[in-house]
Design an enzyme around this catalytic site. Structure first.
Site, PDB file in Angstrom:
ATOM      1  N   LYS A  81       0.804  -1.232   0.000  1.00 42.69           N
ATOM      2  CA  LYS A  81       0.000   0.000   0.000  1.00 42.69           C
ATOM      3  C   LYS A  81       0.836   1.282   0.000  1.00 42.69           C
ATOM      4  O   LYS A  81       0.396   2.303  -0.521  1.00 42.69           O
ATOM      5  CB  LYS A  81      -0.940   0.009   1.210  1.00 42.69           C
ATOM      6  CG  LYS A  81      -2.109  -0.942   1.081  1.00 42.69           C
ATOM      7  CD  LYS A  81      -2.959  -0.850   2.327  1.00 42.69           C
ATOM      8  CE  LYS A  81      -4.344  -1.390   2.074  1.00 42.69           C
ATOM      9  NZ  LYS A  81      -5.285  -1.044   3.144  1.00 42.69           N
ATOM     10  N   ASP A 112     -10.422   3.771   1.507  1.00 47.85           N
ATOM     11  CA  ASP A 112     -10.726   3.336   2.873  1.00 47.85           C
ATOM     12  C   ASP A 112     -11.508   4.390   3.675  1.00 47.85           C
ATOM     13  O   ASP A 112     -12.398   4.044   4.447  1.00 47.85           O
ATOM     14  CB  ASP A 112      -9.446   2.945   3.628  1.00 47.85           C
ATOM     15  CG  ASP A 112      -9.002   1.527   3.297  1.00 47.85           C
ATOM     16  OD1 ASP A 112      -9.833   0.737   2.801  1.00 47.85           O
ATOM     17  OD2 ASP A 112      -7.812   1.210   3.519  1.00 47.85           O
TER      18      ASP A 112
HETATM   19  P1  NDP Z   1      -1.520  -2.039  10.341  1.00 47.18           P
HETATM   20  O1  NDP Z   1      -0.602  -3.208  10.400  1.00 47.18           O
HETATM   21  O2  NDP Z   1      -1.154  -0.835   9.548  1.00 47.18           O
HETATM   22  O3  NDP Z   1      -1.848  -1.529  11.845  1.00 47.18           O
HETATM   23  C1  NDP Z   1      -2.170  -2.424  12.857  1.00 47.18           C
HETATM   24  C2  NDP Z   1      -2.537  -1.668  14.116  1.00 47.18           C
HETATM   25  O4  NDP Z   1      -2.912  -2.634  15.100  1.00 47.18           O
HETATM   26  C3  NDP Z   1      -1.391  -0.852  14.712  1.00 47.18           C
HETATM   27  O5  NDP Z   1      -1.907   0.344  15.272  1.00 47.18           O
HETATM   28  C4  NDP Z   1      -0.862  -1.769  15.825  1.00 47.18           C
HETATM   29  O6  NDP Z   1      -0.303  -1.073  16.917  1.00 47.18           O
HETATM   30  C5  NDP Z   1      -2.168  -2.388  16.296  1.00 47.18           C
HETATM   31  N1  NDP Z   1      -1.925  -3.643  17.001  1.00 47.18           N
HETATM   32  C6  NDP Z   1      -1.546  -4.828  16.478  1.00 47.18           C
HETATM   33  N2  NDP Z   1      -1.429  -5.742  17.462  1.00 47.18           N
HETATM   34  C7  NDP Z   1      -1.733  -5.103  18.619  1.00 47.18           C
HETATM   35  C8  NDP Z   1      -1.779  -5.506  19.988  1.00 47.18           C
HETATM   36  N3  NDP Z   1      -1.494  -6.754  20.352  1.00 47.18           N
HETATM   37  N4  NDP Z   1      -2.129  -4.589  20.914  1.00 47.18           N
HETATM   38  C9  NDP Z   1      -2.423  -3.334  20.550  1.00 47.18           C
HETATM   39  N5  NDP Z   1      -2.394  -2.875  19.274  1.00 47.18           N
HETATM   40  C10 NDP Z   1      -2.048  -3.768  18.328  1.00 47.18           C
HETATM   41  O7  NDP Z   1      -2.909  -2.674   9.837  1.00 47.18           O
HETATM   42  P2  NDP Z   1      -4.155  -1.876   9.215  1.00 47.18           P
HETATM   43  O8  NDP Z   1      -4.253  -0.574   9.895  1.00 47.18           O
HETATM   44  O9  NDP Z   1      -4.082  -1.935   7.752  1.00 47.18           O
HETATM   45  O10 NDP Z   1      -5.376  -2.837   9.640  1.00 47.18           O
HETATM   46  C11 NDP Z   1      -5.858  -2.906  10.979  1.00 47.18           C
HETATM   47  C12 NDP Z   1      -7.100  -3.799  11.005  1.00 47.18           C
HETATM   48  O11 NDP Z   1      -8.141  -3.190  10.264  1.00 47.18           O
HETATM   49  C13 NDP Z   1      -6.874  -5.170  10.376  1.00 47.18           C
HETATM   50  O12 NDP Z   1      -7.497  -6.141  11.172  1.00 47.18           O
HETATM   51  C14 NDP Z   1      -7.576  -5.103   9.040  1.00 47.18           C
HETATM   52  O13 NDP Z   1      -8.118  -6.335   8.634  1.00 47.18           O
HETATM   53  C15 NDP Z   1      -8.693  -4.107   9.347  1.00 47.18           C
HETATM   54  N6  NDP Z   1      -9.114  -3.383   8.143  1.00 47.18           N
HETATM   55  C16 NDP Z   1     -10.412  -3.490   7.761  1.00 47.18           C
HETATM   56  C17 NDP Z   1     -10.865  -2.819   6.650  1.00 47.18           C
HETATM   57  C18 NDP Z   1     -12.294  -2.958   6.251  1.00 47.18           C
HETATM   58  O14 NDP Z   1     -12.624  -2.614   5.103  1.00 47.18           O
HETATM   59  N7  NDP Z   1     -13.163  -3.383   7.138  1.00 47.18           N
HETATM   60  C19 NDP Z   1      -9.967  -1.983   5.837  1.00 47.18           C
HETATM   61  C20 NDP Z   1      -8.613  -1.917   6.341  1.00 47.18           C
HETATM   62  C21 NDP Z   1      -8.209  -2.620   7.454  1.00 47.18           C
HETATM   63  P3  NDP Z   1       1.202  -0.486  16.898  1.00 47.18           P
HETATM   64  O15 NDP Z   1       1.156   0.707  15.974  1.00 47.18           O
HETATM   65  O16 NDP Z   1       1.441  -0.147  18.297  1.00 47.18           O
HETATM   66  O17 NDP Z   1       2.059  -1.609  16.368  1.00 47.18           O
END
Ligand code: NDP
Length: 262
Positions: A67, A103
């Site tokens: 992305k 998005d």
């Molecule tokens: P990213 O990898 O960019 O971000 C993931 C986020 O989750 C970060 O803020 C990370 O925190 C946090 N995170 C992961 N594990 C933990 C944990 N154990 N405790 C606390 N925070 C945690 O992913 P995306 O932003 O692209 O996607 C996030 C979610 O949204 C996914 O599940 C994805 O499937 C969903 N999504 C759904 C969409 C839809 O159309 N419904 C569209 C896009 C995404 P940190 O920054 O601290 O690492």
């Protein structure tokens, strides 16, 4: 007439729901479109974009890990992609490749459909990854009153902070990947929600996440991530074909996806 070609590119790609969504749109909108899932490792991205411009591609959906990496390889970026800092849709047109991000629009459309007011209200976004950035951009465009970001990286996912912040919020968006295992959640489960507050989880696999269950128990209304998923696909369709997918079709495809995921 020769078919159009489109694809979702990513790595891994096997679990993508996009082929199901776009083939459903194609059949109901009577388009001659082939839609494929292309597993593209990072090392293949540059040659793939270079050779795509002169083929029969109408566009691509772009998912992890491309992305951000794809942005400098494109000829132009729409404001939607600049604003979020990531591309999830490419339109190929007249030998050029243009990047978009659907998005934010996908996040907002279900709120609009349920007439949930945003202007002047208090929102909380949990997470600070790519999806959270799109959500925050959409909320700011909708004149939200305030947005508080709770995340692991800024040390604000402490149970007490979470409880106190949620108690004041009109909208809480769960934008981390927590809950995809069917067990984890950023909530402690003891939160009291404001009357008429909405808990919106972006995670759609599983359909019922721990966050949604806990929020419902605390008195909130809930919205799962499937409606955003199909709405961002509808926004993609608009970019590729300048056509609006009727709401009824969005509800239908959502019901089909629910059955696949349950
Ligand atoms: P990213 O990898 O960019 O971000 C993931 C986020 O989750 C970060 O803020 C990370 O925190 C946090 N995170 C992961 N594990 C933990 C944990 N154990 N405790 C606390 N925070 C945690 O992913 P995306 O932003 O692209 O996607 C996030 C979610 O949204 C996914 O599940 C994805 O499937 C969903 N999504 C759904 C969409 C839809 O159309 N419904 C569209 C896009 C995404 P940190 O920054 O601290 O690492």
């Amino acid at each position: 007439m020769m078919p159009h070609w489109s694809a979702v590119i990513g790595d891994p790609i096997e679990h993508s729901l996009s082929p199901r969504i776009f083939r459903f749109f194609r059949d109901r909108m009577s388009r001659n479109l082939n839609y494929v899932a292309l597993r593209l490792p990072p090392s293949k991205l540059i040659p793939a974009v270079a050779s795509a411009r002169n083929r029969r591609w109408v566009g691509w959906n772009v998912t992890l890990p491309h992305k951000i990496a794809i942005m400098p390889l494109l000829d132009d970026l729409d404001d939607s992609a600049r604003e979020v800092g990531a591309v999830n849709v490419v339109r190929f047109l007249a030998g050029r490749a243009i990047g978009y991000n659907t998005d934010s629009e996908g996040f907002l459309a279900p709120l609009r459909a349920m007439s949930f007011p945003l202007e002047g209200r208090r929102a909380v976004v949990i997470g600070s990854g790519g999806a959270a950035k799109a959500v925050i951009a959409g909320l700011k465009r909708s004149k939200i009153g305030s947005v508080r970001i709770l995340s692991r990286s800024n040390g604000t996912l402490e149970p007490k902070i979470v409880r106190e912040t949620i108690a004041m919020a009109d909208l809480v968006v769960q934008a981390t990947s927590l809950g995809m295992d069917g067990e984890s959640s950023p909530l402690g489960g003891k939160e009291q929600w404001k009357r008429d507050a909405l808990a919106y989880d972006l995670v759609y696999r599983p359909v019922e996440t721990p966050f949604l269950c806990q929020a419902r128990e605390g008195g909130a209304k809930t919205l799962g991530g499937l409606s955003m998923l199909v709405s961002q696909a509808a926004a993609t369709w608009r970019i590729w074909f300048d056509e609006t997918i009727p709401n009824q079709l969005l509800l239908e495809v959502q019901e089909r996806l629910k059955k696949v995921l349950q």
